[in-house]
Design a protein around this motif. Structure first.
Motif, mmCIF file in Angstrom:
data_model
loop_
_atom_site.group_PDB
_atom_site.id
_atom_site.type_symbol
_atom_site.label_atom_id
_atom_site.label_comp_id
_atom_site.label_asym_id
_atom_site.label_seq_id
_atom_site.Cartn_x
_atom_site.Cartn_y
_atom_site.Cartn_z
ATOM 1 N N ALA A 54 0.837 -1.201 0.000
ATOM 2 C CA ALA A 54 0.000 0.000 0.000
ATOM 3 C C ALA A 54 0.869 1.247 0.000
ATOM 4 C CB ALA A 54 -0.921 -0.002 1.217
ATOM 5 N N PRO A 55 0.547 2.235 -0.826
ATOM 6 C CA PRO A 55 1.299 3.491 -0.791
ATOM 7 C C PRO A 55 0.923 4.314 0.435
ATOM 8 C CG PRO A 55 -0.535 3.683 -2.312
ATOM 9 C CD PRO A 55 -0.534 2.246 -1.825
ATOM 10 N N VAL A 56 1.699 5.326 0.711
ATOM 11 C CA VAL A 56 1.367 6.291 1.765
ATOM 12 C C VAL A 56 0.927 7.576 1.064
ATOM 13 C CG1 VAL A 56 2.201 7.588 3.759
ATOM 14 C CG2 VAL A 56 3.068 5.275 3.314
ATOM 15 N N PRO A 57 -0.377 7.847 0.999
ATOM 16 C CA PRO A 57 -0.855 9.020 0.258
ATOM 17 C C PRO A 57 -0.366 10.318 0.897
ATOM 18 C CG PRO A 57 -2.656 7.503 0.772
ATOM 19 C CD PRO A 57 -1.479 7.078 1.590
ATOM 20 N N ASP A 58 -0.148 11.297 0.056
ATOM 21 C CA ASP A 58 0.197 12.625 0.550
ATOM 22 C C ASP A 58 -1.006 13.235 1.256
ATOM 23 O OD1 ASP A 58 2.764 12.466 -0.537
ATOM 24 O OD2 ASP A 58 2.114 13.315 -2.462
ATOM 25 N N ALA A 59 -0.769 13.851 2.389
ATOM 26 C CA ALA A 59 -1.845 14.517 3.122
ATOM 27 C C ALA A 59 -2.008 15.959 2.604
ATOM 28 C CB ALA A 59 -1.528 14.533 4.613
ATOM 29 N N PRO A 60 -3.236 16.470 2.633
ATOM 30 C CA PRO A 60 -4.477 15.795 3.026
ATOM 31 C C PRO A 60 -4.985 14.888 1.919
ATOM 32 C CG PRO A 60 -4.950 18.027 2.331
ATOM 33 C CD PRO A 60 -3.461 17.884 2.291
ATOM 34 N N VAL A 61 -5.595 13.767 2.298
ATOM 35 C CA VAL A 61 -6.110 12.802 1.330
ATOM 36 C C VAL A 61 -7.480 13.276 0.859
ATOM 37 C CG1 VAL A 61 -6.755 10.403 0.945
ATOM 38 C CG2 VAL A 61 -4.863 10.950 2.484
ATOM 39 N N ARG A 62 -7.619 13.516 -0.426
ATOM 40 C CA ARG A 62 -8.872 14.037 -0.963
ATOM 41 C C ARG A 62 -9.854 12.906 -1.226
ATOM 42 N NH1 ARG A 62 -8.459 19.047 -5.036
ATOM 43 N NH2 ARG A 62 -10.671 18.913 -4.461
ATOM 44 N N LEU A 63 -11.123 13.186 -0.953
ATOM 45 C CA LEU A 63 -12.206 12.231 -1.131
ATOM 46 C C LEU A 63 -13.279 12.833 -2.008
ATOM 47 C CD1 LEU A 63 -12.652 11.211 2.642
ATOM 48 C CD2 LEU A 63 -11.230 10.047 0.934
ATOM 49 N N VAL A 64 -14.134 11.977 -2.530
ATOM 50 C CA VAL A 64 -15.336 12.394 -3.235
ATOM 51 C C VAL A 64 -16.502 11.603 -2.660
ATOM 52 C CG1 VAL A 64 -14.177 13.090 -5.368
ATOM 53 C CG2 VAL A 64 -14.938 10.711 -5.083
ATOM 54 N N GLN A 65 -17.706 12.128 -2.858
ATOM 55 C CA GLN A 65 -18.908 11.453 -2.376
ATOM 56 C C GLN A 65 -19.932 11.421 -3.507
ATOM 57 O OE1 GLN A 65 -20.998 13.356 0.838
ATOM 58 N NE2 GLN A 65 -21.782 11.427 1.652
ATOM 59 N N PRO A 66 -19.729 10.505 -4.484
ATOM 60 C CA PRO A 66 -20.640 10.481 -5.641
ATOM 61 C C PRO A 66 -22.063 10.126 -5.269
ATOM 62 C CG PRO A 66 -19.171 8.582 -5.651
ATOM 63 C CD PRO A 66 -18.679 9.491 -4.578
ATOM 64 N N LYS A 67 -22.250 9.287 -4.269
ATOM 65 C CA LYS A 67 -23.598 8.928 -3.821
ATOM 66 C C LYS A 67 -23.634 8.981 -2.300
ATOM 67 C CE LYS A 67 -24.754 6.173 -7.906
ATOM 68 N NZ LYS A 67 -25.174 4.838 -8.429
ATOM 69 N N VAL A 68 -23.646 7.805 -1.666
ATOM 70 C CA VAL A 68 -23.729 7.758 -0.211
ATOM 71 C C VAL A 68 -22.350 7.658 0.424
ATOM 72 C CG1 VAL A 68 -24.629 6.464 1.760
ATOM 73 C CG2 VAL A 68 -26.025 6.703 -0.308
ATOM 74 N N PHE A 69 -21.507 6.773 -0.108
ATOM 75 C CA PHE A 69 -20.226 6.480 0.510
ATOM 76 C C PHE A 69 -19.122 7.369 -0.051
ATOM 77 C CE2 PHE A 69 -22.237 2.087 0.595
ATOM 78 C CZ PHE A 69 -22.757 2.275 1.869
ATOM 79 N N TYR A 70 -18.140 7.649 0.799
ATOM 80 C CA TYR A 70 -16.959 8.369 0.340
ATOM 81 C C TYR A 70 -16.030 7.422 -0.408
ATOM 82 C CZ TYR A 70 -18.220 12.329 3.266
ATOM 83 O OH TYR A 70 -18.867 13.406 3.815
ATOM 84 N N ARG A 71 -15.337 7.992 -1.381
ATOM 85 C CA ARG A 71 -14.322 7.275 -2.140
ATOM 86 C C ARG A 71 -13.092 8.164 -2.246
ATOM 87 N NH1 ARG A 71 -16.388 2.965 -5.131
ATOM 88 N NH2 ARG A 71 -18.659 2.793 -5.136
ATOM 89 N N TYR A 72 -11.948 7.536 -2.556
ATOM 90 C CA TYR A 72 -10.757 8.333 -2.826
ATOM 91 C C TYR A 72 -10.953 9.105 -4.125
ATOM 92 C CZ TYR A 72 -8.238 5.751 0.790
ATOM 93 O OH TYR A 72 -7.829 5.221 1.985
ATOM 94 N N ALA A 73 -10.556 10.371 -4.111
ATOM 95 C CA ALA A 73 -10.668 11.175 -5.327
ATOM 96 C C ALA A 73 -9.689 10.691 -6.392
ATOM 97 C CB ALA A 73 -10.419 12.647 -4.999
ATOM 98 N N ASP A 74 -8.537 10.184 -5.984
ATOM 99 C CA ASP A 74 -7.529 9.663 -6.913
ATOM 100 C C ASP A 74 -7.971 8.284 -7.386
ATOM 101 O OD1 ASP A 74 -5.339 8.502 -8.156
ATOM 102 O OD2 ASP A 74 -3.891 9.244 -6.706
ATOM 103 N N PRO A 75 -8.287 8.117 -8.680
ATOM 104 C CA PRO A 75 -8.725 6.801 -9.166
ATOM 105 C C PRO A 75 -7.703 5.697 -8.906
ATOM 106 C CG PRO A 75 -9.109 8.501 -10.822
ATOM 107 C CD PRO A 75 -8.269 9.128 -9.749
ATOM 108 N N GLY A 76 -6.424 6.054 -8.894
ATOM 109 C CA GLY A 76 -5.405 5.056 -8.627
ATOM 110 C C GLY A 76 -5.480 4.508 -7.211
#
Length: 281
Positions: A213-235
């Motif tokens: 697992a990588p260590v993402p750079d902070a702050p980690v950006r998220l998106v909320q397309p519906k109910v649940f949050y997801r990582y904004a970075d598709p990777g």
């Protein structure tokens, strides 16, 4: 101005769980709320042989025989039957994990839960009915500023009890217990749908996947397309369930978990995996 999202019923909570019921140091996830009781965990949420299973899960060639693990078994007492093992297993794990584990451990079908979770971690998702530990208290926290949603560093506070258990465990005693109880894990893995599979190989696959697992750079950006949050970075979102959860711990705790995983892996395989190689990818 930054705003905290606090409605626990609206998004995914990443449950930090040290698998083998806090014993082998990999993590799982579940939804924040679930109506009714949990179903009996007799199989993982993804069928054997599907995406993420990989050659190690399907192959009949044993790559990491448990006999090569360094520590000697902690006891020569006869093992209980798998379906009658919960009392014995809970007692042993509480001795290993201390008082901090007492309020976290699910007390039914502990080994079956742990095996199903380990099998599912390298995939894209983990079912909600196979958790060996209870999920963190409180809401999953995010922060909002200038239209951006980021993972709140305050989430680390929710994982404190799990990290306390992780730090308190002696890896050598832990692996000795696992070796002594290995026939129960192997039986549970075969019952899961791998009659020719070898659970310890799948465990090493899960550990290696977490270590990558990588260590993402902070702050980690998220998106909320519906109910649940997801990582904004598709990777990042395309990573396995285990890696996505580990990344949510924050850089400091992710590093601590990986260090423990490398210790456990070395004891199980007799080979030390360098930190740089483990974190590659």
């Amino acid at each position: 101005m930054k705003k905290k999202q606090s409605s626990i019923g609206q998004w995914l909570v990443s449950g930090v769980v040290v698998v083998l019921a806090i014993a082998v140091g990999v993590f799982i996830w579940r939804k924040a709320t679930q109506a009714g009781g949990e179903p009996t965990p007799v199989a993982s949420s993804t069928a054997p042989g599907s995406a993420g299973a990989g050659p190690a899960a399907a192959s009949t060639a044993i790559r990491h025989p448990i006999a090569q693990a360094a520590p000697a078994p902690a006891s020569t007492a006869p093992l209980p039957a798998l379906d009658a093992s919960d009392t014995d297993v809970a007692s042993a794990l509480l001795a290993l994990g201390g008082n901090a584990l007492d309020g976290l451990l699910q007390r039914d079908q502990i080994i079956r839960r742990a095996v199903a979770t380990v099998d599912a971690l390298p995939r894209q998702s983990v079912g909600t009915n196979i958790l060996p530990l209870k999920t963190p208290k409180g809401a999953f926290l995010v922060e909002q500023a200038d239209g951006a949603i980021t993972l709140s560093p305050r989430n680390a506070e929710r994982y404190g009890p799990y990290m306390q258990v992780l730090e308190s465990i002696d890896p050598r005693a832990l692996v000795a217990w696992y070796v002594a109880h290995y026939p129960l894990f192997q039986q549970a893995y075969r019952d899961l749908g791998y009659p020719k599979g070898y659970f310890n190989d799948r465990l090493i696959v899960a550990i290696d996947d977490m270590l990558a697992a990588p260590v993402p750079d902070a702050p980690v950006r998220l998106v909320q397309p519906k109910v649940f949050y997801r990582y904004a970075d598709p990777g990042l979102e395309a990573r396995s369930a285990g890696q996505r959860l580990l990344m949510r711990l924050g850089a400091e705790d992710e590093t601590r978990v990986k260090a423990k995983l490398r210790q456990i892996r070395a004891l199980l395989t007799g080979a030390t995996l360098p930190a740089a190689a483990a974190s590659a990818g």
